[in-house]
Design a protein around this motif. Structure first.
Motif, PDB file in Angstrom:
ATOM      1  N   MET A   1       0.864  -1.189   0.000  1.00 23.58           N
ATOM      2  CA  MET A   1       0.000   0.000   0.000  1.00 23.58           C
ATOM      3  C   MET A   1       0.887   1.221   0.000  1.00 23.58           C
ATOM      4  O   MET A   1       1.686   1.431   0.900  1.00 23.58           O
ATOM      5  N   VAL A 243      -7.942  -9.903  -3.963  1.00 21.79           N
ATOM      6  CA  VAL A 243      -7.443  -9.753  -2.598  1.00 21.79           C
ATOM      7  C   VAL A 243      -6.149  -8.990  -2.740  1.00 21.79           C
ATOM      8  O   VAL A 243      -5.276  -9.381  -3.505  1.00 21.79           O
ATOM      9  N   ASN A 244      -6.031  -7.874  -2.074  1.00 24.89           N
ATOM     10  CA  ASN A 244      -4.853  -7.051  -2.256  1.00 24.89           C
ATOM     11  C   ASN A 244      -4.327  -6.559  -0.929  1.00 24.89           C
ATOM     12  O   ASN A 244      -4.920  -5.721  -0.282  1.00 24.89           O
ATOM     13  N   LYS A 245      -3.227  -7.160  -0.524  1.00 21.73           N
ATOM     14  CA  LYS A 245      -2.595  -6.615   0.652  1.00 21.73           C
ATOM     15  C   LYS A 245      -1.147  -6.404   0.268  1.00 21.73           C
ATOM     16  O   LYS A 245      -0.456  -7.347  -0.109  1.00 21.73           O
ATOM     17  N   VAL A 246      -0.710  -5.193   0.308  1.00 19.55           N
ATOM     18  CA  VAL A 246       0.645  -4.911  -0.129  1.00 19.55           C
ATOM     19  C   VAL A 246       1.407  -4.301   1.013  1.00 19.55           C
ATOM     20  O   VAL A 246       1.102  -3.209   1.443  1.00 19.55           O
ATOM     21  N   GLY A 247       2.385  -5.006   1.505  1.00 21.63           N
ATOM     22  CA  GLY A 247       3.239  -4.413   2.524  1.00 21.63           C
ATOM     23  C   GLY A 247       2.482  -4.093   3.787  1.00 21.63           C
ATOM     24  O   GLY A 247       1.378  -4.570   4.030  1.00 21.63           O
ATOM     25  N   THR A 249       1.982  -3.984   7.983  1.00 24.06           N
ATOM     26  CA  THR A 249       2.086  -5.019   9.012  1.00 24.06           C
ATOM     27  C   THR A 249       1.581  -6.343   8.486  1.00 24.06           C
ATOM     28  O   THR A 249       0.607  -6.404   7.747  1.00 24.06           O
ATOM     29  N   SER A 250       2.237  -7.388   8.915  1.00 24.19           N
ATOM     30  CA  SER A 250       1.791  -8.709   8.490  1.00 24.19           C
ATOM     31  C   SER A 250       0.567  -9.106   9.314  1.00 24.19           C
ATOM     32  O   SER A 250       0.378  -8.641  10.432  1.00 24.19           O
ATOM     33  N   VAL A 251      -0.272  -9.964   8.719  1.00 24.06           N
ATOM     34  CA  VAL A 251      -1.467 -10.431   9.423  1.00 24.06           C
ATOM     35  C   VAL A 251      -1.483 -11.947   9.395  1.00 24.06           C
ATOM     36  O   VAL A 251      -0.862 -12.571   8.555  1.00 24.06           O
ATOM     37  N   ALA A 252      -2.243 -12.517  10.339  1.00 24.89           N
ATOM     38  CA  ALA A 252      -2.372 -13.965  10.362  1.00 24.89           C
ATOM     39  C   ALA A 252      -3.375 -14.403   9.306  1.00 24.89           C
ATOM     40  O   ALA A 252      -4.281 -13.636   8.965  1.00 24.89           O
ATOM     41  N   PRO A 253      -3.264 -15.609   8.784  1.00 25.79           N
ATOM     42  CA  PRO A 253      -4.227 -16.076   7.771  1.00 25.79           C
ATOM     43  C   PRO A 253      -5.663 -16.036   8.264  1.00 25.79           C
ATOM     44  O   PRO A 253      -6.585 -15.777   7.488  1.00 25.79           O
ATOM     45  N   ILE A 256      -7.266 -12.732   7.593  1.00 27.52           N
ATOM     46  CA  ILE A 256      -7.695 -12.543   6.210  1.00 27.52           C
ATOM     47  C   ILE A 256      -9.033 -13.231   5.988  1.00 27.52           C
ATOM     48  O   ILE A 256      -9.922 -12.699   5.324  1.00 27.52           O
ATOM     49  N   GLN A 257      -9.179 -14.428   6.577  1.00 25.07           N
ATOM     50  CA  GLN A 257     -10.455 -15.127   6.418  1.00 25.07           C
ATOM     51  C   GLN A 257     -11.586 -14.317   7.017  1.00 25.07           C
ATOM     52  O   GLN A 257     -12.658 -14.180   6.424  1.00 25.07           O
ATOM     53  N   VAL A 260     -12.468 -11.473   4.796  1.00 25.86           N
ATOM     54  CA  VAL A 260     -13.231 -11.917   3.622  1.00 25.86           C
ATOM     55  C   VAL A 260     -14.711 -12.040   3.974  1.00 25.86           C
ATOM     56  O   VAL A 260     -15.591 -11.614   3.225  1.00 25.86           O
ATOM     57  N   ASN A 261     -15.002 -12.606   5.167  1.00 26.50           N
ATOM     58  CA  ASN A 261     -16.403 -12.745   5.576  1.00 26.50           C
ATOM     59  C   ASN A 261     -17.075 -11.401   5.753  1.00 26.50           C
ATOM     60  O   ASN A 261     -18.208 -11.186   5.330  1.00 26.50           O
TER      61      ASN A 261
ATOM     62  N   ILE B 193       1.154 -13.288   7.233  1.00 25.04           N
ATOM     63  CA  ILE B 193       1.128 -12.974   5.812  1.00 25.04           C
ATOM     64  C   ILE B 193       1.509 -11.525   5.597  1.00 25.04           C
ATOM     65  O   ILE B 193       0.954 -10.623   6.219  1.00 25.04           O
ATOM     66  N   VAL B 196      -0.920 -10.278   0.071  1.00 21.77           N
ATOM     67  CA  VAL B 196      -1.772 -11.210  -0.660  1.00 21.77           C
ATOM     68  C   VAL B 196      -2.274 -10.496  -1.895  1.00 21.77           C
ATOM     69  O   VAL B 196      -2.598  -9.327  -1.846  1.00 21.77           O
TER      70      VAL B 196
END
Lengths: 403, 237
Positions: A1, A243-247, A249-253, A256-257, A260-261, B193, B196
């Motif tokens: 981002m 799905v777009n995450k660029v750079g 802080t990292s997040v746990a999978p 992301i789920q 998405v919900n 992650i 993505v």
């Protein structure tokens, strides 16, 4: 981002306060983590022109289309292009932004992925004559006011624009195409296969007090305080387009789920708002169209002939009544009824042909319109001797008025 | 209609749908750079060299700046795909920006104040997974240069077919015919992650499955990276 620059400076106090409030589950404007700001949609005069407000962020989108030659490598694909502009109205910092700025690039790429790569608008459906002529559609998005979440606002604006836009109708004969203007044939909507909506989350970093949080539709202050961004495009069929995450802080999978919900739930609200506004606008346009049609009819005297024919008929009928038995001398005095076969020839005679109906200018019309008393009309038409009587009558009229 | 991508549980090149081909890597390929690497994956060959941390005179900042130069060689792909040989396409600019963001986070920038780290990529052969290969190359090069990072950064790509299969490490043919393609960059030791990227339409279950698969692959790739570095260190004594 790539973070958009902003000339608004938030004090350290404000930022700390926002962070602390978010850790306790509160947002400054009272929204929940997954709530959007108010979405307002207004349309311009041409189809495809729209204004979107997402809270205070305002974006304008418009579409232009034209027929061009396709590339040799893709002879049956049309073009769908996006142009993004950050107007200095939104922030003076944008005045110095180059066309090739990475922020604009990223946004443009996102729009292309959301609409082109996901086949929301199938570029093959824009083909007219393969290898020779295709539609080139360009969506221009301009950001006019910046209060965070420009990504979502731009995508909503582009989507609304594409749904609202009507391209001219085209007839194809071999490799010749005729583009019909708006007045010839009703323009048609674009072929949109599915409706994708982008939901952007700001990632708040984990700290000692709380684990990281994802919040939707961040305001400018919230995005200043956040350390990452995640955008998810979902369509009304609950399919994920982007799905777009660029750079950042990292997040746990699992985050992301969860995101998405949340995004899947938001889509219905946003698409609902957009379709509501488009439907309202369609009603307004129809009314406007009808009003225009009526005005054009009047202007070009469609229907004036019938009105005039009726007036003539009424006048000759009265004449015939006062004149006594039917006059067999000429055809002229025969009353003009619409079913009369001779009427056509009568109407074609130069004397009978009604003049172009300017209101109040045709002589007979004048007689009936300007003079209120029909009795007086007849007297005018017959003897001049009666002028004396007329004068007396006029005096009478005047007397009445005085009283 | 063309043949399905997976026949009897095997893809065209004989792999299983969820079998990935580990890329071959090397470090220390450039003399001048502080750290350099070369990664050869299924269809991509990319080399990365790291210069830095270099002192920045004009813009002293608390943490270092990670700058990326992403160049694609003129012979890297078929002529019809290139637009202007010299000018980077917007996709490439995007990839460069993504790499900057990803490594701007992964590198411990606070340890290098008032300096800049430059990552120079040269793609010698462009395939579908050029982004994933570049991420690997950058990780290796940064470690070769001895720059401290949160974790080894690795990336994996997966494609979803119309029949609902998930293909790991797809070829360009498979991506073209796929319904969607997903690239994930992870920090495998931390289990999180970093980025993505999905293009194309799929259901949320498919996406979740794809992300999980990519994360597993990233963890496996971490071992590949570690082995390469260890071997290189042993060779150099």
């Amino acid at each position: 981002m790539v973070r958009l620059d902003s000339s608004r400076v938030f004090s350290a106090n404000e930022q700390e306060f926002t962070k602390a409030a978010l850790e306790e589950g509160e947002r400054l404007d009272g929204r929940s983590y997954t709530q959007f700001r108010r979405l307002t949609v207004k349309f311009g005069r041409k189809s495809g022109q729209c204004n979107i407000w997402l809270g205070k962020t305002q974006v304008i989108a418009s579409i232009r289309c034209r027929v061009v030659e396709p590339t040799i490598y893709r002879p049956s694909d049309g073009f769908l292009e996006f142009g993004i502009q950050m107007s200095p109205m939104a922030d003076p910092v944008f005045a110095a932004m180059r066309q090739r700025a990475p922020e604009l690039d990223e946004l443009r790429r996102l729009l292309e992925r959301v609409f082109k790569a996901s086949k929301a608008v199938d570029v093959e459906s824009l083909c007219l004559v393969p290898g020779k002529k295709v539609w080139s559609i360009r969506v221009e998005v301009t950001v006019i006011d910046y209060d965070g979440n420009v990504t979502d606002a731009c995508c909503i604006a582009a989507l609304t624009s594409l749904l609202h836009f009507r391209r001219p109708e085209v007839t194809i004969r071999g490799s010749d195409i005729t583009i019909h203007s708006e007045t010839e044939r009703e323009p048609v909507a674009l072929n949109i296969q599915h409706v994708p909506v982008v939901v952007t989350f700001a990632i708040m970093p984990a700290s000692s007090e709380s684990s990281g949080v994802l919040i939707t539709d961040p305001t400018l202050l919230e995005s200043c305080v956040s350390t990452g961004e995640l955008s998810i495009a979902v369509n009304t069929l609950a399919q994920i387009c982007v799905v777009n995450k660029v750079g950042g802080t990292s997040v746990a999978p699992s985050d992301i789920q969860a995101a998405v919900n949340v995004a899947a739930n938001k889509v219905d609200y946003i698409v609902g708002r957009i379709t509501e506004c488009i439907a309202e606008d369609a009603i307004l346009r129809k009314k406007e169209g009808l009003a225009k049609f009526e005005w054009a009819k009047e202007r070009q005297s469609v229907g004036e002939m019938e009105k005039l024919a009726k007036r003539i008929e009424a006048a000759t009928e009265e004449k015939a009544q006062t004149a006594g038995p039917a006059d067999t001398r000429t055809r002229r005095t025969r009353s003009l009824s619409p079913d009369d076969p001779d009427k056509a020839t009568d109407m074609l005679k130069p004397e009978k042909k009604p003049k172009r109906a300017k209101v109040g200018l045709s002589s007979e019309a004048k007689l009936t319109l300007c003079v209120p008393d029909t009795k007086k009309t007849k007297e005018h038409a017959t003897d001049a001797e009666e002028e004396v009587e007329e004068v007396e009558e006029i005096e009478e009229v005047e007397e009445i008025e005085e009283v | 209609m063309s043949k399905p991508l997976v026949i009897a549980g095997k893809r065209k090149d004989g792999r299983k749908p969820q079998e990935y081909r580990a890329p071959s890597c090397a470090v220390g390929v450039t003399e001048n750079a502080q750290g350099s690497s070369y990664v050869e994956s299924l269809s991509t060959k990319v080399t990365c060299s790291v210069y830095g941390p270099k002192q920045t005179v004009d813009d002293p900042a608390e943490a270092c700046d990670v700058k990326v130069n992403f160049t694609v060689a003129t012979f890297a792909e078929a002529a019809y795909k290139r637009r202007h040989a010299q000018q980077p396409t917007s996709e490439d600019r995007n990839k460069a920006a993504s790499l900057e963001e990803a490594f701007g986070y992964a590198v411990l920038c606070e340890k290098y104040p008032k300096s800049r780290i430059e990552l120079n990529f040269l793609v010698l052969q462009r395939g579908v997974d050029d982004y994933a290969a570049s991420v690997l190359a950058a990780s290796l090069a940064l470690m070769d240069a001895g720059i401290e990072m949160h974790d080894i950064v690795t990336a994996a790509t997966a494609s979803f077919t119309a029949n609902g299969e998930t293909l790991l490490d797809p070829t360009s043919r498979e991506t073209r015919r796929a319904v969607a393609t997903l690239t994930t960059t992870c920090l495998p030791n931390l289990g999180s992650i970093l980025s993505v990227n999905q293009s194309g339409t799929s259901t949320s279950e498919t996406t979740e499955e794809g992300i999980k698969l990519c994360c597993k692959t990233c963890t496996a790739l971490r071992d590949v990276v570690a082995t390469t570095l260890r071997e290189a260190a042993e060779k150099n004594g």
